[in-house]
Design a protein around this motif. Sequence first.
Motif, PDB file in Angstrom:
ATOM      1  N   ASN A 252      14.886 -24.269  20.253  1.00  0.00           N
ATOM      2  CA  ASN A 252      13.634 -24.972  18.954  1.00  0.00           C
ATOM      3  C   ASN A 252      12.450 -24.820  19.707  1.00  0.00           C
ATOM      4  O   ASN A 252      11.471 -24.388  19.021  1.00  0.00           O
ATOM      5  CB  ASN A 252      13.907 -26.065  18.593  1.00  0.00           C
ATOM      6  N   LEU A 253      12.576 -25.328  20.986  1.00  0.00           N
ATOM      7  CA  LEU A 253      10.962 -25.360  21.869  1.00  0.00           C
ATOM      8  C   LEU A 253      10.408 -24.269  21.571  1.00  0.00           C
ATOM      9  O   LEU A 253       9.589 -24.148  21.260  1.00  0.00           O
ATOM     10  CB  LEU A 253      10.635 -26.239  23.115  1.00  0.00           C
ATOM     11  N   VAL A 254      11.093 -22.977  21.760  1.00  0.00           N
ATOM     12  CA  VAL A 254      10.323 -21.260  22.183  1.00  0.00           C
ATOM     13  C   VAL A 254      10.057 -21.070  20.982  1.00  0.00           C
ATOM     14  O   VAL A 254       9.264 -20.568  20.881  1.00  0.00           O
ATOM     15  CB  VAL A 254      11.712 -20.936  23.743  1.00  0.00           C
ATOM     16  N   ILE A 255      10.965 -21.634  19.899  1.00  0.00           N
ATOM     17  CA  ILE A 255      10.801 -20.425  18.775  1.00  0.00           C
ATOM     18  C   ILE A 255       9.561 -21.567  17.971  1.00  0.00           C
ATOM     19  O   ILE A 255       8.604 -20.775  17.589  1.00  0.00           O
ATOM     20  CB  ILE A 255      12.148 -20.985  18.152  1.00  0.00           C
ATOM     21  N   THR A 256       9.251 -22.895  18.404  1.00  0.00           N
ATOM     22  CA  THR A 256       8.417 -23.896  17.829  1.00  0.00           C
ATOM     23  C   THR A 256       7.252 -22.859  18.167  1.00  0.00           C
ATOM     24  O   THR A 256       5.744 -22.940  17.737  1.00  0.00           O
ATOM     25  CB  THR A 256       8.798 -25.168  18.193  1.00  0.00           C
ATOM     26  N   ILE A 257       7.057 -22.805  19.636  1.00  0.00           N
ATOM     27  CA  ILE A 257       5.430 -22.311  19.697  1.00  0.00           C
ATOM     28  C   ILE A 257       5.090 -20.933  19.750  1.00  0.00           C
ATOM     29  O   ILE A 257       3.876 -20.352  19.703  1.00  0.00           O
ATOM     30  CB  ILE A 257       6.069 -22.068  21.783  1.00  0.00           C
ATOM     31  N   ALA A 258       6.245 -20.191  19.421  1.00  0.00           N
ATOM     32  CA  ALA A 258       6.316 -19.284  19.038  1.00  0.00           C
ATOM     33  C   ALA A 258       5.562 -19.225  17.917  1.00  0.00           C
ATOM     34  O   ALA A 258       3.991 -18.148  17.259  1.00  0.00           O
ATOM     35  CB  ALA A 258       7.310 -17.681  18.990  1.00  0.00           C
ATOM     36  N   TRP A 259       6.271 -19.870  16.752  1.00  0.00           N
ATOM     37  CA  TRP A 259       6.071 -19.247  15.469  1.00  0.00           C
ATOM     38  C   TRP A 259       4.468 -20.191  15.422  1.00  0.00           C
ATOM     39  O   TRP A 259       3.449 -19.662  14.747  1.00  0.00           O
ATOM     40  CB  TRP A 259       6.699 -20.140  14.572  1.00  0.00           C
ATOM     41  N   CYS A 260       4.010 -21.399  15.732  1.00  0.00           N
ATOM     42  CA  CYS A 260       2.891 -21.536  15.756  1.00  0.00           C
ATOM     43  C   CYS A 260       1.612 -20.467  16.449  1.00  0.00           C
ATOM     44  O   CYS A 260       1.309 -20.591  15.931  1.00  0.00           O
ATOM     45  CB  CYS A 260       2.512 -23.245  17.246  1.00  0.00           C
ATOM     46  N   VAL A 261       1.680 -20.144  17.864  1.00  0.00           N
ATOM     47  CA  VAL A 261       0.263 -19.571  18.194  1.00  0.00           C
ATOM     48  C   VAL A 261       0.756 -18.488  17.638  1.00  0.00           C
ATOM     49  O   VAL A 261      -0.218 -17.984  16.822  1.00  0.00           O
ATOM     50  CB  VAL A 261       1.371 -18.884  19.705  1.00  0.00           C
ATOM     51  N   GLY A 262       1.639 -17.512  16.708  1.00  0.00           N
ATOM     52  CA  GLY A 262       1.762 -16.423  16.098  1.00  0.00           C
ATOM     53  C   GLY A 262       1.170 -17.057  14.690  1.00  0.00           C
ATOM     54  O   GLY A 262       0.030 -16.274  14.389  1.00  0.00           O
ATOM     55  N   VAL A 263       1.474 -18.105  13.948  1.00  0.00           N
ATOM     56  CA  VAL A 263       0.407 -18.284  13.609  1.00  0.00           C
ATOM     57  C   VAL A 263      -0.432 -18.597  13.207  1.00  0.00           C
ATOM     58  O   VAL A 263      -1.285 -17.825  12.532  1.00  0.00           O
ATOM     59  CB  VAL A 263       1.331 -19.542  12.162  1.00  0.00           C
ATOM     60  N   ALA A 264      -0.816 -19.222  14.343  1.00  0.00           N
ATOM     61  CA  ALA A 264      -2.531 -19.315  14.435  1.00  0.00           C
ATOM     62  C   ALA A 264      -3.317 -17.863  15.212  1.00  0.00           C
ATOM     63  O   ALA A 264      -4.749 -18.344  14.872  1.00  0.00           O
ATOM     64  CB  ALA A 264      -2.748 -20.197  15.716  1.00  0.00           C
TER      65      ALA A 264
END
Length: 282
Positions: A252-264
Amino acid sequence: MSTVTATRPTADIDDTRSHALTHARIMLRRNLRHMQRYPSLTLMVTMMPLVFLLLFVYVFGGTLGSGLGGGMPAGMHGGRAAYAAYVAPGIILMAVAGAAQGTAIAVAQDMTEGIIARFRTMAVARSSVLTGHVVGATIQTLIGVAVVTGAAIAVGFRPHADAAHWLAAFGVILLLTFAITWVCVGLGLSSKSVETASNAPMFLMLLPFLGSGFVPTSSLPTGMRWFAEFQPFTPVNETLRGLLTGTKIGDNLVITIAWCVGVAAVSYVWSRRLYEREPKPS
């Protein structure tokens, strides 16, 4: 035959960057003064999560806490205390999402009331206006998160995190705040009026409910469960819950970082393109 390549002097580039940083600090100070002048906006950011915290812990907590099953935080055995530990990360995410409305409204006001047109006639770095909004909104959001976290502890939330886990949790919250703030900057820029901007971010308040923020996703109907497991707030919530209460984090941590960086990244590009348009008159 020689070819002459024109290059911009390094000193000019450094001077431009210095001016952009100076202008960004000025715009940040402008937004912080707005916060001081209108404290009701910061209060609004925190009130809704606080209401839901009290409602779910004291009204539904006893029943919901007994049915958590495998989603129960470490060392908990059901009941209201277990549910307070379970729901606290979701309430914290609600505080982050709740700040979105104020960001969209502030940006829409600048775009529709002529202040952006005035800035464009001045020697002001264009990026500094949006940067001031983003950093100011991030500070406001973190204040709201601190208040909500304190309230969660007061009603029974007992995190098991050490200093490293608290620091990691802060990093996750900061990353999510940065991503959501850029989304709301884009929503504010694209809105035709302040009223539209105030409603545009409301879907962000619903996402913690349609994930693992209040009940385990395994308890949801099939269609809703699929959405809950793949929407961005669920991995963020599971990461935050794992860091603070000791539940499993997995990938979940890796997915979280990917989501946040992509959305930002996408929201930043979108916002910059919208900002280059001529502002709409009020």
